[in-house]
Scaffold this active site. Structure first.
Site, PDB file in Angstrom:
ATOM      1  N   GLY A  31      46.183  -0.769 -31.222  1.00  0.00           N
ATOM      2  CA  GLY A  31      46.596  -1.007 -29.839  1.00  0.00           C
ATOM      3  C   GLY A  31      45.800  -2.143 -29.231  1.00  0.00           C
ATOM      4  O   GLY A  31      45.251  -2.986 -29.948  1.00  0.00           O
ATOM      5  N   CYS A  32      45.727  -2.185 -27.916  1.00  0.00           N
ATOM      6  CA  CYS A  32      45.015  -3.246 -27.218  1.00  0.00           C
ATOM      7  C   CYS A  32      43.608  -3.395 -27.789  1.00  0.00           C
ATOM      8  O   CYS A  32      42.827  -2.446 -27.808  1.00  0.00           O
ATOM      9  CB  CYS A  32      44.954  -2.946 -25.718  1.00  0.00           C
ATOM     10  SG  CYS A  32      44.009  -4.166 -24.781  1.00  0.00           S
TER      11      CYS A  32
END
Length: 230
Positions: free
Chosen positions: A67-68
């Site tokens: 993810g981020c």
């Protein structure tokens, strides 16, 4: 996730991996980054990249997409035995892509974190335990509200032995996922050399250790809450 990415995150095309021939061309010049990790004080790039011991003293490395990359990097720089971390782009085709290019889903890259660790303190399986528990590996081309190929779950290894450890860790976690009634693990597991064009490209310097520089910045930890089996 930046305002730029939020602006285009709803586009459904972002969940389809771009074909190599359609990827953005990128550039030959690498993005300049600081020499050292501002949290750990160690180099973010290998000191002997062409040697058998690029990070020195037998340290090992793995590239992870969960993810981020801001939040994923923050998790790992706090882990005992981790020597250094850096954020970047991997698994795609655009050389030295910019963040804005990655956000278009036209590079093939996922946001990735380089984790360099001392195997005498924590081994790869220990690194991957944290990986499996700190994001949702069943989500395909997204993490929580962050949608797109740049948020896909990935493990890119740098040796054959590490590739076997990574696959074994997924096989170990899969029954836990199944018992919880979740979708199967969607994590892309490949040797780094076989992922996209085989490179980890460093992200712009302002992304490096972003949450140390911006403590109130965005974090996405879309974890399942499930524990990796001992």
């Amino acid at each position: 996730m930046s305002w730029f990415d939020q602006l285009i995150s709803a586009n459904s095309h972002k969940q389809t991996l771009v074909a190599q021939q359609a990827a953005l061309p990128g550039r030959a010049t690498a993005v300049p980054v600081a020499k050292t990790n501002v949290v750990l004080g160690h180099p973010m790039q290998p000191q002997a990249p062409d040697s058998d011991d690029p990070w020195g003293q037998g340290r090992q490395a793995v590239v992870l997409g969960g993810g981020c990359f801001w939040g994923v990097e923050e998790i790992y720089w706090q882990v005992p035995g981790v020597y250094t971390t850096a954020v970047g782009y991997a698994g795609g085709y655009t050389p030295n892509a910019s963040y804005e290019e990655v956000c278009t889903a036209q590079t093939g890259h996922t946001e990735a974190v380089l984790v360099v660790f001392d195997p005498k303190v924590i081994d790869l399986d220990g690194i991957l335990k944290i990986f499996w528990e700190s994001h949702d590996p069943t989500q395909d081309m997204r993490q929580g509200n962050d949608v797109g190929t740049q948020y896909r779950s990935a493990i890119y290894t740098v040796s054959d032995d590490d590739a076997r450890v990574a696959q074994a860790s997924a096989d170990r976690f899969a029954p836990v996922i199944a018992q919880a009634g979740l979708d199967p693990i969607a994590t892309e597991i490949k040797p780094l050399a076989a992922a996209g064009d085989g490179h980890f490209y460093y992200a712009e310097d302002y992304h490096q250790q972003y949450l140390a520089k911006n403590p109130n910045g965005y974090r996405c930890h879309s974890a399942t809450g499930l524990k990796y089996p001992a």
